[in-house]
Design a protein around this motif. Structure first.
Motif, PDB file in Angstrom:
ATOM      1  N   THR A  32      47.191  54.737  57.945  1.00 43.71           N
ATOM      2  CA  THR A  32      47.265  55.675  57.111  1.00 43.71           C
ATOM      3  C   THR A  32      48.781  55.407  56.879  1.00 43.71           C
ATOM      4  OG1 THR A  32      48.077  57.207  58.812  1.00 43.71           O
ATOM      5  CG2 THR A  32      45.438  57.227  58.176  1.00 43.71           C
ATOM      6  N   PRO A  33      49.073  56.115  55.553  1.00 43.37           N
ATOM      7  CA  PRO A  33      50.653  55.907  55.250  1.00 43.37           C
ATOM      8  C   PRO A  33      51.446  56.760  56.128  1.00 43.37           C
ATOM      9  CG  PRO A  33      49.054  56.458  53.456  1.00 43.37           C
ATOM     10  CD  PRO A  33      48.286  56.483  54.522  1.00 43.37           C
ATOM     11  N   ALA A  34      52.726  56.290  56.350  1.00 45.06           N
ATOM     12  CA  ALA A  34      53.740  56.803  57.329  1.00 45.06           C
ATOM     13  C   ALA A  34      54.208  58.176  56.267  1.00 45.06           C
ATOM     14  CB  ALA A  34      54.805  56.029  57.646  1.00 45.06           C
ATOM     15  N   THR A  35      54.467  59.186  57.262  1.00 49.55           N
ATOM     16  CA  THR A  35      55.237  60.449  56.867  1.00 49.55           C
ATOM     17  C   THR A  35      56.865  60.181  57.531  1.00 49.55           C
ATOM     18  OG1 THR A  35      54.648  61.728  58.647  1.00 49.55           O
ATOM     19  CG2 THR A  35      53.057  61.584  56.748  1.00 49.55           C
ATOM     20  N   PRO A  36      57.431  61.307  56.570  1.00 46.57           N
ATOM     21  CA  PRO A  36      58.768  61.217  57.256  1.00 46.57           C
ATOM     22  C   PRO A  36      58.943  61.701  58.660  1.00 46.57           C
ATOM     23  CG  PRO A  36      58.846  62.033  55.132  1.00 46.57           C
ATOM     24  CD  PRO A  36      57.468  61.832  55.377  1.00 46.57           C
ATOM     25  N   SER A  37      57.918  62.631  59.125  1.00 40.84           N
ATOM     26  CA  SER A  37      57.613  63.383  60.590  1.00 40.84           C
ATOM     27  C   SER A  37      57.287  61.992  61.343  1.00 40.84           C
ATOM     28  CB  SER A  37      56.780  64.344  60.545  1.00 40.84           C
ATOM     29  OG  SER A  37      57.041  65.415  59.882  1.00 40.84           O
ATOM     30  N   ASP A  38      56.385  61.113  60.982  1.00 41.34           N
ATOM     31  CA  ASP A  38      56.128  59.876  61.888  1.00 41.34           C
ATOM     32  C   ASP A  38      57.636  59.070  62.080  1.00 41.34           C
ATOM     33  OD1 ASP A  38      53.416  60.560  61.551  1.00 41.34           O
ATOM     34  OD2 ASP A  38      53.110  59.216  60.060  1.00 41.34           O
ATOM     35  N   LEU A  39      58.142  58.874  61.266  1.00 38.90           N
ATOM     36  CA  LEU A  39      59.548  58.301  61.439  1.00 38.90           C
ATOM     37  C   LEU A  39      60.422  59.141  62.244  1.00 38.90           C
ATOM     38  CD1 LEU A  39      58.220  56.691  58.875  1.00 38.90           C
ATOM     39  CD2 LEU A  39      60.769  56.019  58.323  1.00 38.90           C
ATOM     40  N   LYS A  56      62.567  53.245  50.211  1.00 37.15           N
ATOM     41  CA  LYS A  56      62.866  51.633  49.735  1.00 37.15           C
ATOM     42  C   LYS A  56      61.638  50.843  50.286  1.00 37.15           C
ATOM     43  CE  LYS A  56      67.941  52.132  50.899  1.00 37.15           C
ATOM     44  NZ  LYS A  56      68.087  51.248  49.634  1.00 37.15           N
ATOM     45  N   TYR A  57      61.021  51.267  51.164  1.00 40.88           N
ATOM     46  CA  TYR A  57      59.563  50.494  51.721  1.00 40.88           C
ATOM     47  C   TYR A  57      58.654  50.450  50.268  1.00 40.88           C
ATOM     48  CZ  TYR A  57      55.536  48.847  54.085  1.00 40.88           C
ATOM     49  OH  TYR A  57      54.355  48.236  54.215  1.00 40.88           O
ATOM     50  N   HIS A  58      58.521  51.615  49.971  1.00 36.94           N
ATOM     51  CA  HIS A  58      57.558  51.615  48.691  1.00 36.94           C
ATOM     52  C   HIS A  58      58.176  51.016  47.725  1.00 36.94           C
ATOM     53  CE1 HIS A  58      54.711  53.932  50.986  1.00 36.94           C
ATOM     54  NE2 HIS A  58      55.758  55.082  51.195  1.00 36.94           N
ATOM     55  N   ASP A  59      59.415  50.984  47.322  1.00 39.55           N
ATOM     56  CA  ASP A  59      59.990  50.117  46.115  1.00 39.55           C
ATOM     57  C   ASP A  59      59.896  48.444  46.293  1.00 39.55           C
ATOM     58  OD1 ASP A  59      60.774  52.572  45.056  1.00 39.55           O
ATOM     59  OD2 ASP A  59      62.567  52.166  45.687  1.00 39.55           O
ATOM     60  N   THR A  60      59.836  48.200  47.580  1.00 38.93           N
ATOM     61  CA  THR A  60      59.766  46.812  47.949  1.00 38.93           C
ATOM     62  C   THR A  60      58.361  46.250  47.790  1.00 38.93           C
ATOM     63  OG1 THR A  60      61.830  47.110  49.255  1.00 38.93           O
ATOM     64  CG2 THR A  60      60.165  44.985  49.595  1.00 38.93           C
ATOM     65  N   ALA A  65      51.484  49.069  49.276  1.00 40.38           N
ATOM     66  CA  ALA A  65      51.798  49.578  50.620  1.00 40.38           C
ATOM     67  C   ALA A  65      51.294  50.875  50.899  1.00 40.38           C
ATOM     68  CB  ALA A  65      53.159  49.427  50.610  1.00 40.38           C
ATOM     69  N   ARG A  66      51.034  51.798  49.929  1.00 40.23           N
ATOM     70  CA  ARG A  66      50.601  53.213  50.079  1.00 40.23           C
ATOM     71  C   ARG A  66      49.126  53.107  50.320  1.00 40.23           C
ATOM     72  NH1 ARG A  66      54.036  56.691  45.485  1.00 40.23           N
ATOM     73  NH2 ARG A  66      55.768  55.709  45.975  1.00 40.23           N
TER      74      ARG A  66
END
Length: 66
Positions: A32-39, A56-60, A65-66
């Motif tokens: 599943t896509p990571a959330t800020p809380s996961d990080l 930055k990950y999604h831009d790259t 990636a989503r």
């Protein structure tokens, strides 16, 4: 005394480049896509940094990636 960056406190990450590789590998291994809380939970970074890394990950890697 200077406070160490969060990537310097991570086990196995000796440099920002190594941390980046570990971060990308972790992101790509998720079902599943990571959330800020996961990080926040995994790396102990602040919320602003979590959003910045996700952006930055999604831009790259783009929409795939989503």
């Amino acid at each position: 005394m200077k406070r160490r960056a969060f990537y310097e406190r991570q086990a196995g990450a000796a440099s920002p480049t190594e941390f980046a590789f570990q971060f990308v590998a972790w992101m790509q291994s998720r079902r599943t896509p990571a959330t800020p809380s996961d990080l926040l939970d995994r790396y102990g970074m602040c919320r602003a940094t979590a959003y910045r890394y996700l952006r930055k990950y999604h831009d790259t890697f783009g929409e795939a990636a989503r």
